[in-house]
Design a protein around this motif. Structure first.
Motif, PDB file in Angstrom:
ATOM      1  N   VAL A 126       0.855  -1.195   0.000  1.00  0.00           N
ATOM      2  CA  VAL A 126       0.000   0.000   0.000  1.00  0.00           C
ATOM      3  C   VAL A 126       0.891   1.245   0.000  1.00  0.00           C
ATOM      4  O   VAL A 126       1.766   1.403   0.864  1.00  0.00           O
ATOM      5  CB  VAL A 126      -0.940   0.019   1.224  1.00  0.00           C
ATOM      6  CG1 VAL A 126      -1.814   1.263   1.195  1.00  0.00           C
ATOM      7  CG2 VAL A 126      -1.796  -1.242   1.251  1.00  0.00           C
ATOM      8  N   TRP A 127       0.633   2.141  -0.978  1.00  0.00           N
ATOM      9  CA  TRP A 127       1.480   3.323  -1.134  1.00  0.00           C
ATOM     10  C   TRP A 127       0.626   4.563  -1.355  1.00  0.00           C
ATOM     11  O   TRP A 127      -0.412   4.505  -2.006  1.00  0.00           O
ATOM     12  CB  TRP A 127       2.425   3.150  -2.323  1.00  0.00           C
ATOM     13  CG  TRP A 127       3.429   2.069  -2.087  1.00  0.00           C
ATOM     14  CD1 TRP A 127       3.330   0.769  -2.478  1.00  0.00           C
ATOM     15  CD2 TRP A 127       4.651   2.197  -1.371  1.00  0.00           C
ATOM     16  NE1 TRP A 127       4.429   0.071  -2.058  1.00  0.00           N
ATOM     17  CE2 TRP A 127       5.260   0.919  -1.381  1.00  0.00           C
ATOM     18  CE3 TRP A 127       5.300   3.243  -0.743  1.00  0.00           C
ATOM     19  CZ2 TRP A 127       6.483   0.679  -0.768  1.00  0.00           C
ATOM     20  CZ3 TRP A 127       6.519   3.006  -0.139  1.00  0.00           C
ATOM     21  CH2 TRP A 127       7.095   1.737  -0.159  1.00  0.00           C
ATOM     22  N   ASN A 128       1.100   5.683  -0.796  1.00  0.00           N
ATOM     23  CA  ASN A 128       0.407   6.957  -0.949  1.00  0.00           C
ATOM     24  C   ASN A 128       1.252   7.888  -1.820  1.00  0.00           C
ATOM     25  O   ASN A 128       2.355   8.280  -1.442  1.00  0.00           O
ATOM     26  CB  ASN A 128       0.168   7.604   0.427  1.00  0.00           C
ATOM     27  CG  ASN A 128      -0.641   8.871   0.318  1.00  0.00           C
ATOM     28  OD1 ASN A 128      -1.720   8.877  -0.257  1.00  0.00           O
ATOM     29  ND2 ASN A 128      -0.122   9.959   0.854  1.00  0.00           N
ATOM     30  N   GLU A 133      -3.710  13.606  -4.064  1.00  0.00           N
ATOM     31  CA  GLU A 133      -3.225  12.393  -3.416  1.00  0.00           C
ATOM     32  C   GLU A 133      -3.858  11.178  -4.078  1.00  0.00           C
ATOM     33  O   GLU A 133      -4.988  11.238  -4.566  1.00  0.00           O
ATOM     34  CB  GLU A 133      -3.566  12.388  -1.920  1.00  0.00           C
ATOM     35  CG  GLU A 133      -2.845  13.450  -1.111  1.00  0.00           C
ATOM     36  CD  GLU A 133      -3.052  13.266   0.379  1.00  0.00           C
ATOM     37  OE1 GLU A 133      -3.585  12.199   0.771  1.00  0.00           O
ATOM     38  OE2 GLU A 133      -2.691  14.166   1.143  1.00  0.00           O
ATOM     39  N   THR A 144      -3.906   6.909  -3.190  1.00  0.00           N
ATOM     40  CA  THR A 144      -3.470   5.741  -2.430  1.00  0.00           C
ATOM     41  C   THR A 144      -3.724   4.493  -3.268  1.00  0.00           C
ATOM     42  O   THR A 144      -4.835   4.285  -3.765  1.00  0.00           O
ATOM     43  CB  THR A 144      -4.208   5.633  -1.087  1.00  0.00           C
ATOM     44  OG1 THR A 144      -3.932   6.801  -0.315  1.00  0.00           O
ATOM     45  CG2 THR A 144      -3.756   4.403  -0.317  1.00  0.00           C
TER      46      THR A 144
END
Length: 298
Positions: A200-202, A209, A211
Motif C-alpha cells: 500500500v502506497w500513498n 493524493e 493511495t
C-alpha cells in the motif's frame, strides 16, 4: 587479573545477558569469561551476577558496579585516543551492521578510503536485511532505513532519499508505462516485504493524493531478490532510489511516474543502548554521511 579487562568482560555479560554473548564479542571461550567474572567477584568481595529464567542479570551491587565500570572503560578509551591525537584516534576493531544491498552498493566501496584514513583500524561488516540486536551481535553502529520501531535506540538521522517506481525497458515495452498511480493496478509488481516496503502506497502531486494497493505474484524479504526479479522482467518495483542507483544511471532500469512523489525514506546511524557511543562509531557515521552526499540519500 587485569582489572580493566575484567570490568569490560562484566559489562559485556550484563549487556548481552550471558557469558556466551560476552565470549562471542570478546572472541574467547565461554569458560574463560566465567572464570574472569568469578575472579572479579572475589576481588571486589560481592556477588555481581545472578541467574534468572531469562539468563544472567546484575545484582543490586552489580548494577552499581556496572555503571562505574562502564564509565571507567569509556574514560580509559577516550584517554588513549586523546593521547594518540586526532589523526591516530581510530584504532582497534569497528563492527558495522547494514542491509545487504545498501551496504554492497554504497558502504563497502567507501571502506578503502576510511581504512586508509585510519591505518590502525579493522572493520567487521554484518550484512542482514533484518534489524539485528546490536548488543547481542556486538555491533558498534548500524545503518538502518525507514521508521525506527525501537524508541529506546540511540540514533542519528544522516540522510533522506526518495522512493521511486522502476522497471526494465523490456517490461515497459511489453506491459506499457503507467501514467498515473491508479494505473499500477494493471501491472505486476515485485513487492519488497520488509520494513520500508509493502503493498500500500500513498502518492502525492501538489495537492492531489492517490493511495494505491499494488498486486504482485512475488514477494521477497531481501533487496537483492527484488533487484533480480525486476531485472528478470517480473514487474515494477516501488523502492528506494538507492536500491537501483547504478542501473538508473546506466539505463538498465527506468523510473516512471516522475511527476508523482512517494514518502521519502530516512537513513539512520543507530548505536547500541547502555553504553556511550564510541568515537569510532561516531566518526564512521559522519564519514558515511559525507561520502554518500546528495545522491542517492538526500
Amino acid at each position: 587479573m587485569n582489572r580493566l579487562a575484567a570490568m569490560d568482560a562484566f559489562v559485556r555479560v550484563v549487556d548481552t545477558g550471558s557469558f556466551t554473548g560476552a565470549a562471542r564479542q570478546l572472541r574467547i571461550g565461554q569458560p574463560a569469561v566465567s572464570k574472569i567474572i568469578a575472579q572479579l567477584e572475589e576481588s571486589v568481595g560481592v556477588k555481581l551476577l545472578l541467574r534468572t529464567t531469562q539468563g544472567l542479570a546484575a545484582t543490586e551491587a552489580g548494577e552499581n558496579f556496572y555503571e562505574h565500570a562502564r564509565r571507567s572503560i569509556e574514560e580509559a578509551d577516550e584517554a588513549v585516543l586523546k593521547a594518540r591525537g586526532v589523526g591516530a584516534a581510530l584504532t582497534g576493531r569497528l563492527r558495522i551492521g547494514g542491509a545487504v544491498t545498501f551496504s554492497r552498493l554504497h558502504v563497502v566501496p567507501c571502506l578503502p578510503k576510511f581504512l586508509a584514513m585510519h591505518p590502525g583500524l579493522d572493520i567487521e561488516v554484518f550484512l542482514d536485511d533484518r534489524n539485528l540486536d546490536l548488543v547481542e551481535a556486538g555491533i558498534d553502529v548500524a545503518l538502518r532505513m525507514g521508521d525506527l520501531q525501537d524508541s529506546s535506540l540511540t540514533a542519528r538521522k544522516i540522510g533522506q532519499g526518495p522512493r521511486v517506481v522502476v522497471g526494465t525497458p523490456s517490461y515497459f515495452e511489453t506491459a506499457g508505462e503507467p501514467a498515473t498511480p491508479a494505473d499500477l493496478a494493471a501491472h505486476q509488481t515485485v513487492i519488497y516485504d520488509q520494513r520500508g516496503g509493502g503493498a500500500v502506497w500513498n502518492f502525492t502531486r501538489g495537492a492531489a493524493e492517490s493511495t494505491v494497493t499494488i498486486r504482485g505474484r512475488i514477494r521477497l524479504t531481501a533487496a537483492e531478490g527484488v533487484r533480480e526479479a525486476v531485472f528478470a522482467g517480473m514487474g515494477l518495483a516501488i523502492t528506494s532510489e538507492w536500491m537501483f542507483a547504478p542501473e538508473l544511471a546506466s539505463g538498465r532500469v527506468r523510473r516512471v511516474l516522475q511527476d508523482w512523489q512517494l514518502p521519502p525514506i530516512d537513513l539512520w546511524a543507530v548505536f547500541p543502548t547502555g553504553r556511550n557511543t564510541s568515537m569510532k562509531a561516531r566518526a564512521f557515521a559522519s564519514f558515511i554521511e559525507q561520502e554518500l552526499g546528495p545522491f542517492p540519500i538526500r
